[in-house]
Design a protein around this motif. Sequence first.
Motif, PDB file in Angstrom:
ATOM      1  N   MET A 396       0.820  -1.208   0.000  1.00  0.00           N
ATOM      2  CA  MET A 396       0.000   0.000   0.000  1.00  0.00           C
ATOM      3  C   MET A 396       0.857   1.262   0.000  1.00  0.00           C
ATOM      4  O   MET A 396       0.543   2.241  -0.685  1.00  0.00           O
ATOM      5  CB  MET A 396      -0.927  -0.003   1.213  1.00  0.00           C
ATOM      6  N   ASN A 397       1.940   1.265   0.767  1.00  0.00           N
ATOM      7  CA  ASN A 397       2.769   2.469   0.849  1.00  0.00           C
ATOM      8  C   ASN A 397       3.538   2.728  -0.444  1.00  0.00           C
ATOM      9  O   ASN A 397       3.890   3.869  -0.734  1.00  0.00           O
ATOM     10  CB  ASN A 397       3.698   2.395   2.051  1.00  0.00           C
ATOM     11  N   CYS A 398       3.828   1.699  -1.196  1.00  0.00           N
ATOM     12  CA  CYS A 398       4.428   1.913  -2.518  1.00  0.00           C
ATOM     13  C   CYS A 398       3.471   2.717  -3.402  1.00  0.00           C
ATOM     14  O   CYS A 398       3.897   3.587  -4.170  1.00  0.00           O
ATOM     15  CB  CYS A 398       4.741   0.573  -3.183  1.00  0.00           C
ATOM     16  N   ILE A 399       2.180   2.436  -3.260  1.00  0.00           N
ATOM     17  CA  ILE A 399       1.175   3.140  -4.072  1.00  0.00           C
ATOM     18  C   ILE A 399       0.989   4.569  -3.573  1.00  0.00           C
ATOM     19  O   ILE A 399       1.047   5.532  -4.350  1.00  0.00           O
ATOM     20  CB  ILE A 399      -0.171   2.380  -4.023  1.00  0.00           C
ATOM     21  N   THR A 400       0.764   4.737  -2.272  1.00  0.00           N
ATOM     22  CA  THR A 400       0.450   6.066  -1.739  1.00  0.00           C
ATOM     23  C   THR A 400       1.604   7.040  -1.898  1.00  0.00           C
ATOM     24  O   THR A 400       1.401   8.197  -2.273  1.00  0.00           O
ATOM     25  CB  THR A 400       0.056   5.978  -0.259  1.00  0.00           C
ATOM     26  N   GLU A 401       2.829   6.603  -1.644  1.00  0.00           N
ATOM     27  CA  GLU A 401       3.974   7.506  -1.698  1.00  0.00           C
ATOM     28  C   GLU A 401       4.319   7.908  -3.127  1.00  0.00           C
ATOM     29  O   GLU A 401       4.995   8.905  -3.345  1.00  0.00           O
ATOM     30  CB  GLU A 401       5.181   6.870  -1.006  1.00  0.00           C
ATOM     31  N   ASN A 402       3.855   7.127  -4.095  1.00  0.00           N
ATOM     32  CA  ASN A 402       4.058   7.503  -5.490  1.00  0.00           C
ATOM     33  C   ASN A 402       3.144   8.655  -5.898  1.00  0.00           C
ATOM     34  O   ASN A 402       3.434   9.399  -6.844  1.00  0.00           O
ATOM     35  CB  ASN A 402       3.798   6.295  -6.396  1.00  0.00           C
ATOM     36  N   GLU A 403       2.021   8.828  -5.167  1.00  0.00           N
ATOM     37  CA  GLU A 403       1.076   9.901  -5.450  1.00  0.00           C
ATOM     38  C   GLU A 403       1.368  11.149  -4.623  1.00  0.00           C
ATOM     39  O   GLU A 403       1.152  12.262  -5.076  1.00  0.00           O
ATOM     40  CB  GLU A 403      -0.356   9.423  -5.176  1.00  0.00           C
ATOM     41  N   ASP A 404       1.801  10.965  -3.387  1.00  0.00           N
ATOM     42  CA  ASP A 404       2.071  12.096  -2.493  1.00  0.00           C
ATOM     43  C   ASP A 404       3.113  11.652  -1.467  1.00  0.00           C
ATOM     44  O   ASP A 404       2.950  10.590  -0.851  1.00  0.00           O
ATOM     45  CB  ASP A 404       0.791  12.533  -1.784  1.00  0.00           C
ATOM     46  N   PRO A 405       4.187  12.416  -1.271  1.00  0.00           N
ATOM     47  CA  PRO A 405       5.274  11.954  -0.385  1.00  0.00           C
ATOM     48  C   PRO A 405       4.877  11.847   1.081  1.00  0.00           C
ATOM     49  O   PRO A 405       5.604  11.234   1.854  1.00  0.00           O
ATOM     50  CB  PRO A 405       6.359  13.018  -0.583  1.00  0.00           C
ATOM     51  N   HIS A 406       3.728  12.423   1.464  1.00  0.00           N
ATOM     52  CA  HIS A 406       3.357  12.431   2.885  1.00  0.00           C
ATOM     53  C   HIS A 406       2.069  11.652   3.155  1.00  0.00           C
ATOM     54  O   HIS A 406       1.472  11.805   4.218  1.00  0.00           O
ATOM     55  CB  HIS A 406       3.226  13.871   3.373  1.00  0.00           C
ATOM     56  N   THR A 407       1.634  10.839   2.209  1.00  0.00           N
ATOM     57  CA  THR A 407       0.454   9.992   2.401  1.00  0.00           C
ATOM     58  C   THR A 407       0.913   8.558   2.628  1.00  0.00           C
ATOM     59  O   THR A 407       1.648   8.010   1.808  1.00  0.00           O
ATOM     60  CB  THR A 407      -0.490  10.086   1.186  1.00  0.00           C
ATOM     61  N   ASN A 408       0.491   7.968   3.757  1.00  0.00           N
ATOM     62  CA  ASN A 408       0.948   6.629   4.131  1.00  0.00           C
ATOM     63  C   ASN A 408      -0.179   5.834   4.767  1.00  0.00           C
ATOM     64  O   ASN A 408      -1.060   6.391   5.415  1.00  0.00           O
ATOM     65  CB  ASN A 408       2.099   6.691   5.145  1.00  0.00           C
ATOM     66  N   TYR A 409      -0.091   4.529   4.604  1.00  0.00           N
ATOM     67  CA  TYR A 409      -0.981   3.611   5.326  1.00  0.00           C
ATOM     68  C   TYR A 409      -0.289   3.161   6.605  1.00  0.00           C
ATOM     69  O   TYR A 409       0.878   2.767   6.587  1.00  0.00           O
ATOM     70  CB  TYR A 409      -1.316   2.382   4.472  1.00  0.00           C
TER      71      TYR A 409
END
Length: 897
Positions: A396-409
Amino acid sequence: MSGGSSNKASYTEHNEVQLIRGGKDYFDKVLLMIDTAISSIHLQTYIFDEDETGNTIADALIRAANRKVKVYVLLDGYASRSLSSAFKHKLQKAGIHFEYFMPLFRFKSFYLGRRLHYKVIVTDAYKCIVGGVNISNRYNDLMGNPAWLDWAIYNEGEASEALYTYCIEMWNKASKNKIYELSNAAQIKKTTNICHVGLRRNDWVSRRTQVSKSYRNMFATAQSHVIVMSSYFWPSRKILREMTQASKRGVKIQLILAGISDVSIAKYAERYMYRLLFRNKIEIHEYQLNVLHGKIAVKDKNWVTVGSYNVNNISAYASIEVNLDIKNGAFAKHVEETLAHIITNDCVQIKEGEFKKIKTDTELEADARESVRKNMVLYFKRLHKLKDDELFTAYMNCITENEDPHTNYYPPAEKKAFDEAISGTFYGIGAQLRQDGDKIKVMEIITGSPCWKQGELKAGDEITKVAQGTAEPLTAEGLEIEDVVKMIRGPKGTEVRLTVKHANGAVKVIPIIRDEVKREETFARSAIINTKEGKVGYIYLPEFYADFNHINGPRCAVDVKNEVIKLKSEGVIGMILDLRNNTGGSLSDVVDMAGLFIDQGPIVQVKSSDAAPMSLPDRDKTIYYDGPFAIMVNQSSASASEIMAAAMQDYKRAIIVGSPTYGKGTVQKIIPLDEFLDAKTRAGLMADNSKGGLLSNNSEDEQSIGSLKITIQKFYRVNGGSTQRKGVTPDILLPDAYDEIETGERENKAALPWDEIPAANYKPVNMVMNIPQLASMSKSRVDANPTFQLIKENAEKLKEKKDNNTVSLNETDYRKELEENKVLSKKMEELQKNAKLMDVTNPSADMAKVSADSSATKKNADWLKNLKKDIYISETVNIISDMNKSNVKVDMGTGMK
């Protein structure tokens, strides 16, 4: 052949070498290298413990990073896995590049594949230490605990350049953050004292077996005498054959082996071979004073090898090892005399007749088989612990961090750890633990914690069982450190009973009542800097912490207010707030904190994508300090730090000093994902628990699918400008080694863009003196300060290198470039040695706290020592002094965007 390695093995010519014994001598040398580094530090090691020694090295690395030295730390992902997230965060906050070298597969204590077993540090590409010394209290000389016996080689010259290149190669294998530009290595000038040194690497997977070959060829070419010191000696058949043949040729072979070993199975394996060694007339000497951990050999008074390589198949086939081979008669003679002295004074020679009384081969085999059986059971037990939720988190964090550097699961456990990190508190007993094989040991007792107050638990104790009050105790042996921590922590006021084995072998059950534990290094603290003009107050704030779960929990705004009041009572003539390397935290706390220094008004504006801007104001009319005020920032100051600096700059309340900040102008919110689950979906997830599903690793009170930290807003200065990507530009810029190189949020392609909105309704207080005049006075001092000039010179070189990525193939030009860099490094060394230290003391109100026990006293002394030699603080103190001069008029000019 005259050397210990084959004809194909290369040696560099121009080197200076020094044999260093492990312990204080070793760590003093490492600290000196770090403190005098100019451009780069590469530390790559097997074990890095979060104990007194580890924290001392970490603090030195942070100081170097604050000087804008490029610091890279690469640790073995198995042996150093017990480092806390807070410890790693502390390094990364300082701008240190941190990575683990991971095996082919790893889960907690289980790993498959080779380990990074070497221990090296390289500074400025021309100084290095290579040896067997890990970063841990066990390898240091501490009060009442002498270091394990170990060795290292300090080198200046061409061998260090080769090692520097290898360190970059290993870093690039381990990290996504590749190093493409090499530092300008500095090389020792050629002298008549030529010393041939060869870098030897062993990595069977990469088909490098140079160290193994060095040992084989050492015995094959020996003519008279060989001494080998080895901590875990079970040589391969090839080395054993060359060794026995050398003995048959009449070569005297002396082995220095462990009389006290930290790995019992290793000692069993060694002694299983003793009879074979006796038959071949090879002398065996067991070191008696402490654990032997050294790896060193000398041949015929003309050749030496030192490093991390154990003479066994684990080093040969399952580890990455580094040794230095040295061909130099004078040095080899010194090493032989040193080892001969140890044989005579610190060892017992094991003779064949006496050895028969120790253990039979059958007994040794039985012990070894049982030890291997236990290890295999533990191995497969760890293997089967891998859960789906841990794989899900990484995905999940591979996906979120590719969209925004400060969005994490955040899975539940990580959310809990995040809350504890930002609050600086947790409920438990206050013992820092480390994993030692399948054992859990106490590394440090936190001053003021429940176990410190109880008094019976000591550093070095082994925890064997854990019980919840009067319940049946559960074994801790074989468990992961995370699982033992979960068992020990619990609600405030409840009892946990630890069964511990003390260092003297005594076993005791220790009852401890859980309570709140505070991580003091997280919290604000202050100091007094004494000058001719008077006292200057200094407040250090490492992060904007806040306990959102407890109404009376720690809040950084409250703590800074208390530090301000404390410093005012000391009669300070000015105040400094140090936000360097502070990456942010609580938004509400920065609003309250800014309000300590102004009457009232908006502090920051926030805006969602589909809403109008909203101001967050300070509503407290009380001004807690109205004197000269400076805020220190650097390229790692981010988020809340930037809000604080920008607000004080826009209100013209404080002067901002340092280098442009990180440029994080976004606001995040943590959203529990459970509220989006319908009853049917949740029931299905619960049913999957027994199959290793998403909730399978959660305790009963953590039956959650986790949380999402998501970017919801951008924040803006009261003058309307955003800090996103651009950051805050200080009023007075101080030299920074990376001034000309783009860093921070602006480097991330996924980061939101800069923009601006209308200014808020605010009124500057005009309490800062004339900025151009203050900047001019500071510039005069900086220009006259040789240390700052060296930093500027290095920044220009780094900029040139970034713009021009070619390397001259002309040897004369290349060597000239290396020599120039060496001159810079030598200058910095001299400046560090001769620097005038500031007079820094604790506020009188803190004296009882900082002298509560020996641990608190030492930590405080180390902190003050670092402050005293910080040239950035020194210059900020000078700026405060300038602000106090009556001939400087108020004339602020306009705000910045």
